[in-house]
Design an enzyme around this catalytic site. Structure first.
Site, PDB file in Angstrom:
ATOM      1  N   SER A   1       9.703   5.606  -0.189  1.00 24.96           N
ATOM      2  CA  SER A   1       8.681   6.069  -1.123  1.00 24.96           C
ATOM      3  C   SER A   1       9.277   7.168  -1.991  1.00 24.96           C
ATOM      4  O   SER A   1      10.264   6.921  -2.680  1.00 24.96           O
ATOM      5  CB  SER A   1       7.434   6.548  -0.367  1.00 24.96           C
ATOM      6  OG  SER A   1       6.402   6.897  -1.261  1.00 24.96           O
TER       7      SER A   1
ATOM      8  N   HIS B   1       7.235   2.180  -2.756  1.00 22.01           N
ATOM      9  CA  HIS B   1       5.992   2.589  -3.405  1.00 22.01           C
ATOM     10  C   HIS B   1       6.304   2.912  -4.861  1.00 22.01           C
ATOM     11  O   HIS B   1       7.134   3.787  -5.138  1.00 22.01           O
ATOM     12  CB  HIS B   1       5.395   3.820  -2.710  1.00 22.01           C
ATOM     13  CG  HIS B   1       5.086   3.586  -1.265  1.00 22.01           C
ATOM     14  ND1 HIS B   1       5.020   4.600  -0.336  1.00 22.01           N
ATOM     15  CD2 HIS B   1       4.830   2.446  -0.568  1.00 22.01           C
ATOM     16  CE1 HIS B   1       4.729   4.107   0.846  1.00 22.01           C
ATOM     17  NE2 HIS B   1       4.613   2.793   0.733  1.00 22.01           N
TER      18      HIS B   1
ATOM     19  N   ASP C   1       3.736   5.693   6.188  1.00 18.87           N
ATOM     20  CA  ASP C   1       3.931   4.256   6.049  1.00 18.87           C
ATOM     21  C   ASP C   1       5.301   3.849   6.597  1.00 18.87           C
ATOM     22  O   ASP C   1       6.312   4.480   6.304  1.00 18.87           O
ATOM     23  CB  ASP C   1       3.817   3.852   4.579  1.00 18.87           C
ATOM     24  CG  ASP C   1       3.763   2.350   4.385  1.00 18.87           C
ATOM     25  OD1 ASP C   1       3.351   1.652   5.324  1.00 18.87           O
ATOM     26  OD2 ASP C   1       4.112   1.880   3.289  1.00 18.87           O
TER      27      ASP C   1
END
Length: 343
Positions: free
Chosen positions: A159, A186, A285
């Site tokens: 991310s 992401h 995540d």
């Protein structure tokens, strides 16, 4: 107290200003049969001295101690000696401060009335896992892992700070990498194809594609999830190549694509032939996905705090006991190559 030095056991230092708690911890860890208590001390200063004088694998430390508290102890031992520290405290509000100081785990200490050996099994188990994934890997251990896992897929998640981190790893894989790589990053809507183009210009040794629904992923190629669509592995063809699936299922923890979605699908289909890599990023995540990979017999690498732009995602996996190994960014590519029969 200075203990014996058994090379086959995990060598630990216990630091707590309560002699009663030290005694219970000493007995609990000794009874497990896997630990050698090298030192049991009353403050952080003595813990640092013990680490400087003896080969140590792990330190378990309270926070509130005289002379040097657990926060300062974790800072010194984790940064200077690169030894994992577990902070064991009654105050859960200090968790973030402890992890920021370099502790690999924060464990809630029960009150003295409930501080019994039978209540410490979880701590002991996580201590074993912590040492296993952070202690440097020897050539012998690499070879054993190399032959135990015939990996067939690499799944990668990142991310915040991910693109430059992943770019370094991809370039480090060199030419003729022999596994398909599936990647969830992401990313803002509208930026995905530009990012793929950037990767292809920066890493000419490996071709990246923006993943398509129903696409066959081929060895030596990397497939990135489009913005705002989940990417999973749908099934494995008879030739061993995975077939990709894009879905518009609801966001998972406000994220689409979600690393967890990809990792879980890979763990389910590939079992002990799945290699997961979780890199820099905010939030949690990927941690649950790493846990499923490990539980299914696969192997996971989490990026070290030393090189992460944001340590959130790897830290969550480490805390969950879902990181088989923790490595700085500049060592991840060579480790992947070793695990993938390339070195």
């Amino acid at each position: 107290m200075i203990g014996s030095m058994n090379d086959e056991k995990i060598k630990i230092v216990i630091a707590d200003d309560s002699a009663i708690i030290r005694g219970i911890l000493e007995k609990a860890f000794s009874q497990s049969g896997d630990f050698d208590i090298v030192a049991s001390v009353s403050n952080g200063r003595k813990a640092v001295d013990a680490v400087s004088e003896h080969p140590i694998d792990l330190v378990i430390s309270d926070i509130d101690m005289p002379e040097m508290n657990g926060i300062e102890t974790a800072k010194i031992i984790s940064s200077t000696h690169n030894i994992p520290v577990i902070i064991f405290s009654e105050n859960p509000e200090l968790k973030k401060q402890a992890l920021d100081a370099g502790a690999v785990l924060f464990e809630n200490k029960p009150p003295l009335s409930a501080f019994k050996i039978e209540n410490l099994e979880g701590l002991i188990s996580r201590a074993k896992t912590c040492v296993k994934k952070i202690r440097p890997v020897t050539h012998e251990e690499k070879t054993r892992t190399h032959h135990t896992h015939n990996f067939k897929i690499v799944v990668l998640g990142a991310s915040t700070g991910g693109p430059t981190a992943v770019q370094e790893v991809l370039c480090g894989l060199g030419n003729n990498f022999n596994l398909p790589i599936i990647y969830v990053q992401h990313i803002d809507i509208g930026s995905d194809q530009k990012m793929v183009d950037w990767f292809n210009s920066e890493c000419p040794n490996i071709t990246m594609h923006l993943a398509k629904d129903g696409q066959e992923a081929k060895p030596g190629h990397i497939y990135m999830a489009p913005a705002d669509r989940h990417l999973i592995i749908d099934f494995i063809r008879s030739n061993g190549n995975p077939i990709l699936k894009l879905t518009d299922e609801p966001e998972e923890r406000f994220l689409r694509p979600a690393v967890n979605k990809l990792f879980r699908s890979a763990a389910k289909l590939y079992g002990n032939t799945c290699l997961g890599v979780l890199m820099t990023g905010m939030g949690q995540d990927g941690a649950e996905g790493c846990k499923m990979i490990v539980d299914n017999g696969g192997y996971t690498i989490a990026e070290s705090e030393k090189t992460c732009a944001v340590f959130g995602m790897p830290a969550a996996a480490i805390e969950m006991g879902a990181a088989s190994e923790v490595l700085p960014r500049n060592e991840i590519a060579s480790r992947i190559r070793t695990l993938s029969w390339m070195d």
